[in-house]
Every structure is written in C-alpha cells, then in structure tokens.
Design a protein around this motif. Structure first.
Motif, PDB file in Angstrom:
ATOM      1  N   THR A   5      -7.552   7.096  -4.719  1.00  0.00           N
ATOM      2  CA  THR A   5      -7.546   8.481  -5.194  1.00  0.00           C
ATOM      3  C   THR A   5      -8.583   8.743  -6.267  1.00  0.00           C
ATOM      4  O   THR A   5      -8.973   9.885  -6.495  1.00  0.00           O
TER       5      THR A   5
ATOM      6  N   VAL B 203      -7.372   3.177   4.166  1.00  0.00           N
ATOM      7  CA  VAL B 203      -6.982   3.302   2.763  1.00  0.00           C
ATOM      8  C   VAL B 203      -8.115   3.965   1.983  1.00  0.00           C
ATOM      9  O   VAL B 203      -9.277   3.591   2.117  1.00  0.00           O
ATOM     10  N   THR B 204      -7.758   4.943   1.166  1.00  0.00           N
ATOM     11  CA  THR B 204      -8.731   5.600   0.293  1.00  0.00           C
ATOM     12  C   THR B 204      -8.152   5.643  -1.116  1.00  0.00           C
ATOM     13  O   THR B 204      -7.024   6.124  -1.310  1.00  0.00           O
TER      14      THR B 204
ATOM     15  N   VAL C 162      -3.574   5.318  -4.061  1.00  0.00           N
ATOM     16  CA  VAL C 162      -4.319   5.367  -2.806  1.00  0.00           C
ATOM     17  C   VAL C 162      -3.683   6.419  -1.918  1.00  0.00           C
ATOM     18  O   VAL C 162      -2.571   6.894  -2.167  1.00  0.00           O
ATOM     19  N   SER C 163      -4.411   6.762  -0.872  1.00  0.00           N
ATOM     20  CA  SER C 163      -3.838   7.587   0.192  1.00  0.00           C
ATOM     21  C   SER C 163      -4.022   6.838   1.500  1.00  0.00           C
ATOM     22  O   SER C 163      -5.048   6.182   1.716  1.00  0.00           O
ATOM     23  N   LEU C 164      -3.023   6.916   2.359  1.00  0.00           N
ATOM     24  CA  LEU C 164      -3.026   6.205   3.635  1.00  0.00           C
ATOM     25  C   LEU C 164      -3.107   7.216   4.771  1.00  0.00           C
ATOM     26  O   LEU C 164      -2.309   8.157   4.825  1.00  0.00           O
TER      27      LEU C 164
ATOM     28  N   ASP D  87       0.324   7.331  -6.274  1.00  0.00           N
ATOM     29  CA  ASP D  87      -0.909   8.125  -6.238  1.00  0.00           C
ATOM     30  C   ASP D  87      -2.135   7.310  -6.603  1.00  0.00           C
ATOM     31  O   ASP D  87      -3.102   7.841  -7.161  1.00  0.00           O
TER      32      ASP D  87
ATOM     33  N   GLU E 202       0.665   4.146  -2.680  1.00  0.00           N
ATOM     34  CA  GLU E 202       0.508   5.561  -2.318  1.00  0.00           C
ATOM     35  C   GLU E 202       1.519   6.416  -3.064  1.00  0.00           C
ATOM     36  O   GLU E 202       1.201   7.522  -3.508  1.00  0.00           O
ATOM     37  N   ARG E 203       2.753   5.918  -3.188  1.00  0.00           N
ATOM     38  CA  ARG E 203       3.744   6.681  -3.941  1.00  0.00           C
ATOM     39  C   ARG E 203       3.334   6.822  -5.403  1.00  0.00           C
ATOM     40  O   ARG E 203       3.712   7.795  -6.067  1.00  0.00           O
TER      41      ARG E 203
ATOM     42  N   LEU F 226       0.826  -1.207   0.000  1.00  0.00           N
ATOM     43  CA  LEU F 226       0.000   0.000   0.000  1.00  0.00           C
ATOM     44  C   LEU F 226       0.862   1.260   0.000  1.00  0.00           C
ATOM     45  O   LEU F 226       0.484   2.288  -0.580  1.00  0.00           O
ATOM     46  N   ALA F 227       2.025   1.191   0.645  1.00  0.00           N
ATOM     47  CA  ALA F 227       2.928   2.347   0.609  1.00  0.00           C
ATOM     48  C   ALA F 227       3.419   2.601  -0.811  1.00  0.00           C
ATOM     49  O   ALA F 227       3.514   3.752  -1.260  1.00  0.00           O
TER      50      ALA F 227
END
Length: 1019
Positions: free
Chosen positions: A415, A412-413, A404-406, A402, A399-400, A395-396
């Motif tokens: 984008t 977890v959301t 998802v956002s943590l 873009d 996120e990088r 998940l990280a």
C-alpha cells in the motif's frame, strides 16, 4: 488514560473548520449518515486521517450550536474497567460546570434545540488515581478519600467537589448516583462492586439529560481501546438515547488479534464485538481511504512543505497523510534540496512510522512480507513456493493491516512504497541474499531469475554480469524500459573491478537507459558511480547528459554539471553539440533568457550539421524556432520548417521538444486549433505504443490547452488529468500539469479549483526555478482571479506576469495572452489611461506578426475602455463585431466572454432586452462548448455586471452609466454603509485612493453626502 483535546475545535466567532484535504465528500457522507441514522463508524489504517475527519465533523456540529463530547481512548484504557465511561461522566460534568449551574437540567418549558454557545468538551483536569485513567476520590478532612455522599455510599448529603459539584447529577435517583460515584471513584466501592443495573440506568439518564437542551454529538476516538465494561455501559445508554444524541466512533482495526498478557483479568470478553458501541447493522461504516497523488500535493502545500516531489511522496506513502507529511518534512529538513534525480530522504520520522506499521505484524508475517518486497511481481503463490508455506494466511493478515492489497489472482501490492523499502532496508545481507536465492529458483521468467541471482550474489562476477546485461536487452525489447534500466545498472555493478573499461561502458549504457525510462534516480546512481572512476571525457559527458535529460523542469542547481560537461566535451564536436543543446533548454527554462538560449541552439545546430548529425541538428533548430517565435522574429517559421524536414528524414525516437510538437504548438498559438487537435489525434496512437512517458505528458497537456479554447471542455479536463497522473507517477515536477489543469478547470470545471491548481503551479515552478511555467501559471491565476471579481489580486498577479515576460524579452503576444487580461484588470481598477497605453503598445506588435486573434482580445478590452469613458455606443458596436469575429475564428469561449461584456455595455445604455439577448446567446455558446463555469456565470450575471463586476441584481440608475467599474464598486460599498477604511480594506486600496475616487463619484453624480449617494444608487 482517557483524554480529549484541550483546544477548541474552532476559535470563538469563527465558522466551521473546512474539511481536511481530500475529505469533503467523505465529510458530507458522514453528516448524511448522522442525519439519517445517528450512528457512524470511521475506520481505516493508522495515519490515514480518521481523527481529522471526526474533528472536522465535530467542528461543524459545534458551529451549528450543538454540544460536542469528545472521548479519546488510549491502549492502556483497555486494561482499566470503566475507564472510558468514567471519563465520559467527567466530561459531561465539565460542560455543565462551564455552562453554568443547572444548565443541562431538563425544563419542560424549554423547546429542544441548539443552544447559542454549545461547548466542545475538553479533557477534565481533575486528579487521577495513580496507574489508572480514573478521577481520584477527593480527600476529606484528615486527608482520607470519602464517598460522594459524605462518609458512606448511601448518605443523603451531596458531595461538593469532583464531578458531582456541577449539580448535573442531582436528578439521578440515589442508587444511580451512588453507582456513578463509585465509577468515578468519588465513593468507596462496595465489596460486591457497583450495582450494574443502576449504573447502566444512570449513564443512560445522564446522556438523556444532556440532550434536553439541544442536539449532542459524541465522538469516541480509538473505540478499539474502550474497555469492555465501558463498552457495555455505552451500548445500553446509546440504545436508550433519544435521536438528539448522535455518535461517531473512530476505529483503527487490530488485524493480528489482541496481544493478551498471561495475567489478563477474567473480566475481558472473548467476544470480538466487545468494544463495539452498537450492533454493527445500526451504523454506517465509512472507510477513510488514502489520498490521491493530487491531494497529497495539496496536503503538502497546506503544511508549507515542498510540493514538487508530490508524485514520489505519494508513491512512498501510498496516500497515507501521516506518512506523506513525514516524508515531506524529511525533504524540507534536508541540508540541501533533494533533486528529482536523487533518492528521497526516507530516514528519521518517515522510516520510524513505517517501522511502527510493520512492527505490529508478527515475525512470521514480516518474513513473508520481506520475500514479497524482494520480488518484482510478488504473489501469494510465488512467496509460498519460495519457502513460506503459510504465505496466504500471512498476506491476508497483512492485508487486514492495510500493509498490502491482494488481487483475485493472488498478486501482492504494497500500500505504500515506504513499506517494502523499509523491510529491505532493515534486513541484513544474509536475509536479503537468502530471499533472492529462493526467489531465483521459483520465478518463471528468465529475466527475473537472472535479476534475483545477481542480487543474491555478494561478489562481482563477469559471467553473471553478462547474463544480466543480456536480460536488460531482452527487457528493453519487451518494452519494459524501467526494468531494462534497473538491470543495466545491476549489470554494471556486478562487473568485477578488474574489467574497469567494461564496467564504465555498462555504466554509460545504464545511465542512458535510465534516461529513456525517465528513471532519474537510476541515472544519477550510474553517473555518480562512473564519475568516481577513471572514465574518459566522452563517457563522463554522456553520463551527465543522461542526468540532465531526466531532470524535467528542475534544471536549477545543476550548473556544476553543465560546466563539467562543457569542459569534458572540448574537442569533441558531437558531444559539444549535445551539451549546447541542453544549455539552450536550461537558458530558457531555468534562466529565463531566450536570447542566450537562441545563441546556444544556433551553435548546437551548426556543430551537429558540420558532422552530419541530423537528429541533434533538428532538435537544436526546434529550440531555436521556439526562441525566434518568443522574440518576435519573422524567421521563426522558416527555422521550424528546416527542423521539420530533418526530423522527417531522421524519424526521431520521441516527440518531446521535437519539431513536430512545436509545429502543433505554433498552430495552438495562432488559434489554428482544429488543425492542431487533428495532428495530435493522429499522433496519440503512436505515443501510446512506443513513446516515452514525457512524450505522453506533453501530448495530453497540449491537447488540454487546445480544448480549453475550442472545446469540448470536459475533454480538456480529462486530458489535463491524464497529464497530471502521468507526471506524478513519473515523479516529475507537477508545475506544467497543474498549469494545464488550471486552464481546463477555468474552461469547463470550477473557477475555485482553477485558482487552486494555478497557485500550486506557481509554487512548484518557484521551487523548481522554472521561469517559463512560472509566468504561465501566474497568467492562469490572474485570469481566474479577474473572472472571480478579485480585481486587486488579479492586477497584482498580472503585473508580475508583465514583469516576468519583459525580463525574458518575450515579444510575441500570442504565446501567453496576458495583455488583454491585464488591460481589463487595470480598467476595473480605474486605471483607464494605463490600460489604453498597454493596448497601444501590444497592438502594433500583433499587427506586425499577424496575430489576428490577439487583436480581437485587444478589441474586447478596448471596447470596455470606451464604455468607461462614456462612449457606450462605440463600445457596443465594437463588442458586437468582436464577438462575431471570435465565432468565425472558432473560439467559442472568447466569443462568450465578448457577449458578456456586450451585455454589460448594453445595460449601461439602458437597453435591457439587448443585454438579455447577449447573455442568452453567451449561455448558448458556453453550453455547446461544455464550459460549465462560464455557463453558470452567464446565468448568474446581471446584465450590468461582468466577471469583474461587483455585486449586482439591482437596476442601474441612468446617472450611474458615467461611473467606471471601479467607481461603481466603491459607490455601492459606501452606499451600503462602509467607511472609507472598510472600503479601502475590501478593495485593497489606500484610504487616500478611496477618498480621491469618492470625490470623482460625488462630482459625476452631483451628490454631496453619503446619504445622497445611497439615494442615487437606488433604481
């Protein structure tokens, strides 16, 4: 291959490009960063609009006369040593050739500064070496490639073709020229390669030479694809470059690391900063954020795409402009218009773009993301417990990228809504089932556990369906109406076919639950399933009513559903009353027929009363009261009182279209604004606790309308913004919310933004076929056009409002106060007689209905007519009295407008001190109300010019007081040298009208030529 745009950033003679939608502030930050530090990095996910921002910045630089170099790198350039540096050299040569021989050679006698026509550098068109992005060496006689200096790298004779033909490199020392020639493949490369020191110094000298004639902006688009050799060369050159060279780098981060081929060349650096053009601390890093929902709407309008689905498109795209445009084009290309109650068309380009974003992730990351997409409340812990031991790391990485956002708690959301949708869409049944089964074992909420178990089961099961139905009831009691609607539909779909009656009953419940949750898509799914089955007419009607209740303003195109509902309700008084109620709303919103709407509402109320249904009767009487008011009936208040009495006894679930909110709106129409605001303030806590989203939207929009007239204007802006945010989040048509924002911006924000919101509301209302808000949004647009002095456009817009309102048989002038605005626009267009006729038409109606503040607005317009006829003393007296009456009525903005009009008249009376006093008083009124644009207008308006006046500041000669506003504007244009044709174009008039008006001006001023007219205009 390394390329650059082949088109100019702006046409010749045209000013700098406007900022891309939603990027004005970011563009300003970019320009500040370049001004202060000279280096900036634009970064963000693919498709977010980084290149658009860089293009806009480059266009503005070009407009200032700067030289712009554009270097766009592609992924393949990373594998070619020196590719980007060679392309940069070729671009410099191209601009030197275009600017003439020796154009960039340093000349001590020339002061540095921007040249008159600094070019934007396109891609060079020289031949390329096959398999590379590097210019190929030019063939010598016999067809063999030669060096840049004859037959050897150190030959003194200059080569006359390729990049060296421009002569821009003639000042380089021999070793540097040779190294550059090798880089560009215009000289053979020695066995030991080029001299790295000479090449570094040569590239640095080339850039220094280019900056000698003025500032240079270098844009490197796709800096992550610049090969390490070129990055090293550019780093050195930029380190030595003068301040006149500014650089913008555009980067899309590579979150998963670089995919390295087994045969990777040894030259590739393992340094993570190998492609950076400077030390990170030397530049400002500007992250390009996603667009807000309102900006997505503006983007869609800018690209001529339907904006009515802006909220849903924003959720699907996460504010990514590329994704949003792809979804918008999918909707525009659909064979039939997509209704609010239908799922978005997410196939084709939109789905492919989502797959590209997801496809960059390693398979393990995509598997983790699929579990997150299946969960209701995904978190790193939940996904790990469901069988992904490396969930946090996966998940990280996402996120990088873009995706998802943590949050701090690990939630977890995604984008963009299109991403989880695509993950689930592309997964096979076995993958989805396994994921739901794993999640069902680890979630800590029994409602969610039941949901996952149902979604993991392929076969219908009555016992499981009963559990899901119970979970839906529990979710409803918790106040989670959206989840309750989803579970109610899932319970119906899980019911076995042999239990047909039970399945139909659950489908009806699901449709009605979806209507309460404003989930138009779920209501349509449930209704479609039910209508395909052997359901009784009553169930079919209830399902159709649920769809109609979630349609919002988009009732056009649902005629067939109304027809079938009428047929199926035959013989059922309760259902017929409900259908007639919905028809009453359709007739006014979609058809613009208040008389037919009143008839349907009367029938609905009678039917409901006959069976003792006070709730439907109250709602029908409320609609009837609305129509009675619009049609100017004296019975409107009595009907509303009946509806209110029934409503108080019944305590309805919501307020939308209820007698309570209509009572407040009647107070708004009557300018009993403090009373209306107090009632809404008392209602707000109730709505926030248990009202529907449509209730909240209605409440905030009404509050904004009230505060736009009474103040405080900043509160109007805040409430209109809340109405819009809720509207877009719910996926409803934004037309009404944009209308409220147009009013709020006119009162306390910006006239320019007000016009923009009004235009958006016009477009959305046209797309929806919403006749009511089409008239309102046109009124808001015409009003702000008039204030801005765009008289011709205001007159056209307000005439359309007049036609719309008359077509709808609207009589009561208090519901939409276009009459006074149109009269003022007619007056400004020199149609005094028509303005007087309009005022004479509306005044008796306003007097009969007791609309006192409407009469005050007519008085203001009539006073301006008196002034146009030369009766300035009477006009000043009437405006003074009108301003006082507006103040006593508690209408500060209207009072301020009357004072501005008074200042104009006083100036024509040659009473400068009285004019200044009126303006000062107006400014004080606007300041107390927080009416920022009106305050600025009062401060900027010369005492002889009003909102619709022309350019002023000069003293008005006594003879000019005989001219009308329209004649004065024309006289000033002609006095400044405009021809009849030019004046006609600027004022949106025909040449014949200009000629006739000039004849009257000459007669009034007793002049016979343009020269005499110009003299007469001087103070």
């Amino acid at each position: 291959m390394t390329t650059a745009p082949h088109v100019a950033l702006r046409p010749a003679g045209v000013g700098a490009n406007p900022a891309p939608v939603g990027r004005e502030e970011l563009l300003a930050r970019l320009e500040r960063a370049l001004h202060t530090r000279g280096r900036a990095l634009l970064t963000g996910p693919a498709g977010v609009g980084k290149t658009e921002v860089a293009l806009a910045g480059a266009a503005r630089a070009e407009a200032r006369g700067e030289t712009v170099l554009w270097l766009a790198s592609l992924p393949s350039d990373r594998e070619i040593p020196g590719a980007s540096a060679a392309a940069l050299v070729a671009s410099v040569a191209a601009t030197a050739t275009r600017s003439g021989p020796g154009a960039v050679r340093p000349d001590p006698s020339d002061a540095p500064g921007p040249g008159p026509s600094a070019p934007v550098l396109p891609a060079v068109g020289s031949p390329r070496t096959p398999g590379t992005g590097i210019p190929a060496p030019a063939p010598a006689a016999g067809g063999h490639a030669t060096g840049a200096y004859g037959t050897g790298p150190h030959s003194p004779g200059p080569y006359t073709t390729g990049v060296f033909a421009s002569g821009v490199f003639d000042e380089l020392p021999g070793p540097q020229r040779t190294a550059v020639a090798m880089l560009c493949r215009e000289a053979p490369i020695d066995a030991d390669g080029w001299d790295p020191i000479a090449l570094r110094l040569g590239i640095a000298q080339i850039l220094r030479t280019l900056t000698c004639r003025g500032p240079v902006l270098l844009v490197v688009d796709g800096v992550q694809h610049v090969d390490p050799d070129s990055a090293d060369l550019l780093r050195f050159a930029l380190h030595l470059a003068p301040p006149a060279l500014r650089v913008v780098a555009v980067e899309t981060p590579e979150p998963y690391g670089e995919a390295r081929a087994p045969h990777a060349e040894p030259h590739r650096s393992e340094d993570p900063h190998a492609s950076h053009l400077w030390v990170p601390s030397e530049a400002d890093v500007l992250r390009v954020p996603p667009l807000h929902a309102d900006e997505i709407a503006e983007l869609l309008i800018h690209h001529r795409l339907p904006s009515r689905m802006a909220g849903r498109i924003h959720r699907a795209s996460g504010g990514n402009p590329r994704l949003a445009l792809a979804v918008g084009r999918s909707l525009a290309d659909a064979r039939t218009p997509v209704h609010h109650a239908e799922a978005l068309t997410l196939s084709g380009r939109a789905r492919d773009l989502a797959r590209q974003l997801l496809g960059a992730a390693p398979p393990a990351v995509r598997e983790t993301l699929l579990l997150a997409a299946l969960a209701l409340r995904p978190s790193a812990t939940l996904v790990r417990r469901a069988g992904r031991p490396n969930a946090e790391a996966d998940l990280a990485a996402a996120e990088r990228a873009d995706l998802v956002s943590l949050a701090e708690d690990g939630s977890v959301t995604f984008t963009a809504g299109l991403l989880p949708s695509t993950l689930v869409h592309d997964a096979c049944w076995a993958e989805r089932s396994a994921g739901h089964a794993a999640l069902a074992e680890v979630v800590d909420d029994p409602v969610e556990a039941v949901r996952h178990r149902a979604l993991a089961t392929e076969s219908p099961d009555e016992e499981l369906a009963a559990e899901v139905a119970a979970a839906a009831d529990l979710a409803r009691r918790r106040g989670n109406s959206a989840l309750a609607a989803e579970l109610a539909l899932l319970a119906a779909e899980t019911t076995p076919g042999r239990h047909g009656t039970r399945r139909i009953a659950r489908l009806v419940d699901a449709a009605e639950e979806a209507a309460r949750a404003a989930r138009a898509d779920l209501a349509m799914r449930a209704a479609t399933d039910l209508l395909a089955r052997d359901a009784v007419p009553a169930d079919r009607v209830r399902a159709r009513l649920a769809v109609l209740d979630t349609a919002g303003q988009g009732l056009t195109g649902l005629d067939e559903m109304y027809v079938h509902a009428m047929e199926d309700s035959e013989g059922d008084t309760a259902l017929r009353a409900a259908v007639q109620l919905r028809l009453a709303l359709k007739y006014v919103l979609a058809d613009g027929d208040p008389e037919r709407s009143r008839t349907a509402a009367v029938e609905s109320a009678a039917l409901a009363a006959s069976i003792g249904d006070p709730r439907t009767a109250s709602q029908a009487l409320t609609v009837q009261a609305r129509m009675e008011r619009a049609l100017g009936s004296p019975d409107a208040q009595a009907v509303l009182d009946r509806a209110r009495a029934l409503e108080l006894a019944e305590r309805p679930l919501g307020i939308r279209n209820a007698a309570q909110i209509l009572t407040i709106r009647h107070a708004l129409f009557d300018d009993r604004l403090v009373e209306a605001r107090d009632e809404l303030g008392a209602l707000l806590p109730l709505v926030q606790r248990r009202g529907s989203v449509e209730d909240a939207i209605e409440l905030f929009r009404t509050l904004a309308e009230i505060e736009s007239r009474i103040g405080p204007c900043p509160a109007a802006l805040a409430h209109a913004g809340q109405s819009l945010a809720l509207t877009l989040e719910a996926g409803l048509s934004p037309g009404p919310a944009w209308y409220a924002l147009a009013l709020a911006e006119t009162a306390g924000g910006s006239f320019a933004r007000a016009a923009s919101y009004a235009r958006r509301s016009v477009q959305a209302s046209e797309e929806e076929g919403d006749r009511v808000f089409l008239s309102r949004s046109r009124y808001a647009l015409g009003r702000v056009q008039l204030v801005n002095g765009d008289v011709a456009a205001a007159l056209d817009t307000l005439r359309r409002v007049q036609a719309d309102e008359r077509a709808q048989s609207t009589v009561d002038p208090s519901m939409l106060r276009w009459h006074e605005e149109l009269a003022e626009a007619l007056l400004a267009n020199d149609a005094v007689g028509e303005a007087l006729a309009l005022l004479a038409e509306v005044r008796p109606v306003a007097e009969r209905l007791g609309r006192s503040t409407v009469l005050l607005g007519c008085d203001r317009a009539y006073a301006l007519c008196l002034a146009a006829e030369g009766r300035t003393d009477e006009a000043a007296e009437l405006l003074t009295r009108t301003a006082g009456e507006f103040g006593r009525a508690g209408l500060p903005l209207e009072r301020g407008r009357a004072l501005i009009a008074l200042a104009r008249v006083e100036r024509r009376r040659r009473r400068r001190s009285a004019a200044q006093a009126a303006l000062h008083e107006a400014a004080s009124v606007f300041e107390r109300a927080g009416a920022a644009p009106w305050l600025a207008l009062a401060g900027e308006t010369p005492a002889g010019e009003g909102p619709a006046g022309g350019p002023g500041g000069e003293e008005t000669a006594p003879a000019l007081s005989s001219l009308t506003e329209a004649e004065l504007r024309l006289a000033r244009l002609v006095g400044q040298g405009a021809s009849n044709q030019e004046a006609a174009a600027k004022l949106y008039l025909s040449v014949k009208t200009v000629e006739a008006r000039l004849t009257r001006i000459y007669q009034k001023l007793d002049v016979r030529s343009r020269a005499q007219l110009a003299t007469a205009l001087r103070p």
